[in-house]
Write an enzyme that holds these catalytic residues in place. Structure first.
Site, mmCIF file in Angstrom:
data_model
loop_
_atom_site.group_PDB
_atom_site.id
_atom_site.type_symbol
_atom_site.label_atom_id
_atom_site.label_comp_id
_atom_site.label_asym_id
_atom_site.label_seq_id
_atom_site.Cartn_x
_atom_site.Cartn_y
_atom_site.Cartn_z
ATOM 1 N N ASP A 1 -5.052 -18.576 39.217
ATOM 2 C CA ASP A 1 -4.877 -19.978 39.508
ATOM 3 C C ASP A 1 -6.547 -20.480 38.968
ATOM 4 O O ASP A 1 -7.508 -20.352 40.010
ATOM 5 C CB ASP A 1 -4.309 -20.925 40.256
ATOM 6 C CG ASP A 1 -3.742 -22.021 39.790
ATOM 7 O OD1 ASP A 1 -4.550 -23.179 40.036
ATOM 8 O OD2 ASP A 1 -2.900 -22.461 39.712
ATOM 9 N N HIS B 1 -2.165 -21.060 47.615
ATOM 10 C CA HIS B 1 -2.896 -22.256 47.739
ATOM 11 C C HIS B 1 -1.465 -22.545 47.517
ATOM 12 O O HIS B 1 -0.313 -22.117 47.123
ATOM 13 C CB HIS B 1 -3.900 -22.596 46.755
ATOM 14 C CG HIS B 1 -3.197 -21.920 45.257
ATOM 15 N ND1 HIS B 1 -2.484 -22.782 43.855
ATOM 16 C CD2 HIS B 1 -2.590 -20.323 44.211
ATOM 17 C CE1 HIS B 1 -2.059 -22.446 43.154
ATOM 18 N NE2 HIS B 1 -2.133 -20.963 43.522
ATOM 19 N N CYS C 1 -5.634 -16.170 43.767
ATOM 20 C CA CYS C 1 -4.635 -16.396 42.997
ATOM 21 C C CYS C 1 -5.799 -16.527 41.457
ATOM 22 O O CYS C 1 -6.588 -16.979 41.681
ATOM 23 C CB CYS C 1 -3.832 -17.650 43.186
ATOM 24 S SG CYS C 1 -2.611 -17.673 41.829
ATOM 25 N N CYS D 1 1.635 -23.157 43.870
ATOM 26 C CA CYS D 1 1.165 -22.118 43.463
ATOM 27 C C CYS D 1 2.335 -21.688 42.516
ATOM 28 O O CYS D 1 3.370 -21.531 43.057
ATOM 29 C CB CYS D 1 1.123 -20.998 44.259
ATOM 30 S SG CYS D 1 0.622 -19.616 43.852
ATOM 31 N N ARG E 1 -7.608 -23.386 38.932
ATOM 32 C CA ARG E 1 -8.208 -24.609 39.261
ATOM 33 C C ARG E 1 -8.555 -24.106 41.170
ATOM 34 O O ARG E 1 -9.438 -25.123 42.098
ATOM 35 C CB ARG E 1 -6.824 -25.661 40.524
ATOM 36 C CG ARG E 1 -6.713 -26.445 39.037
ATOM 37 C CD ARG E 1 -4.945 -26.918 39.703
ATOM 38 N NE ARG E 1 -3.994 -25.815 39.805
ATOM 39 C CZ ARG E 1 -2.670 -26.171 40.106
ATOM 40 N NH1 ARG E 1 -2.179 -27.085 40.163
ATOM 41 N NH2 ARG E 1 -1.598 -25.048 40.194
HETATM 42 CO CO CO Z 1 -1.345 -19.097 42.436
#
Ligand code: CO
Length: 218
Positions: A47, A101, A45, A104, A49
């Site tokens: 993302d 994850h 992803c 999400c 993090r």
């Molecule tokens: Co995500």
């Protein structure tokens, strides 16, 4: 701090990073500028993090990376297909890791009756997974746990999609050592977990999705 300072900080960080790498290995950039030799392809992803190489302790050159919202691998997306083809056919990766994850945002949005924009059409792929898996997912009482369960199932469905590409099936037919894995990154613990999906041959996928016959051994 002005906007320029924010950007200047990145250049400063970069200079420090490059100096540190050179301190450890004066040839580092000379060697990596010539060729990359990654064993892994990561599809994760976008993302912020989940910095793929950092969480796995890998160095530049170790992993070919593709990231998009909610790690989706549709068979019509030329972006992800091109990455898979280049990774498999030109870089010779041996493992393709599709990693979802917990928490999400894409998966959360795909479970809501709401519009967020263009992204809703992209997230439809996850809504389809939700539709297929709804009976099991709705048994879970806690809302966040339901979202996290869909994130796990989404990673498995996307790994299946990767197995169903002609690219991966051609590699298997040629006898290449290539395994497709589905993982989840647990943001609560900082740990990656296997989802029990590790596929490395044509015989492991449903006959309907095979585009080649399995060669009989002589
Ligand atoms: Co995500």
């Amino acid at each position: 701090m002005s906007e320029n300072d924010d950007i200047e900080e990145l250049f400063e960080n970069n200079r420090r990073w490059a100096a540190k790498i050179l301190e450890e290995d004066p040839r580092a950039f000379k060697d990596s500028a010539i060729k990359q030799n990654p064993k892994y392809l990561w599809i994760g992803c976008s993302d912020s993090r989940i910095p793929a190489e950092k969480i796995l302790g890998l160095q530049p050159g170790d992993m070919f990376v593709h990231r998009n919202i909610a790690n989706i691998c549709p068979h019509t997306d030329f972006n992800v297909l091109s990455v898979i083809e280049y990774g498999v056919n030109y870089l010779g990766v041996e493992h393709i890791i599709i990693c979802g994850h917990y928490r999400c945002g894409g998966v959360t949005a795909a479970m809501e009756t709401a519009q967020f924009g263009l992204v809703d059409n992209w997230l439809r792929h996850i809504r389809d997974v939700y539709f297929s898996e709804r009976e099991e997912i709705m048994k879970i009482e806690d809302k966040q746990k339901r979202i996290d369960a869909l994130a796990e199932r989404n990673a498995i469905y996307q790994a299946l999609n990767v197995c169903h590409t002609t690219i991966v099936q051609d590699a298997w037919a040629k006898g290449r050592n290539l395994t497709v894995h589905a993982w989840i990154f647990d943001v609560y613990k900082g740990l990656v977990k296997k989802l029990g999906f590790d596929v490395s041959s044509l015989g492991q996928i449903d006959e309907i999705y095979r585009t080649l016959h399995i060669k009989e051994s002589p």
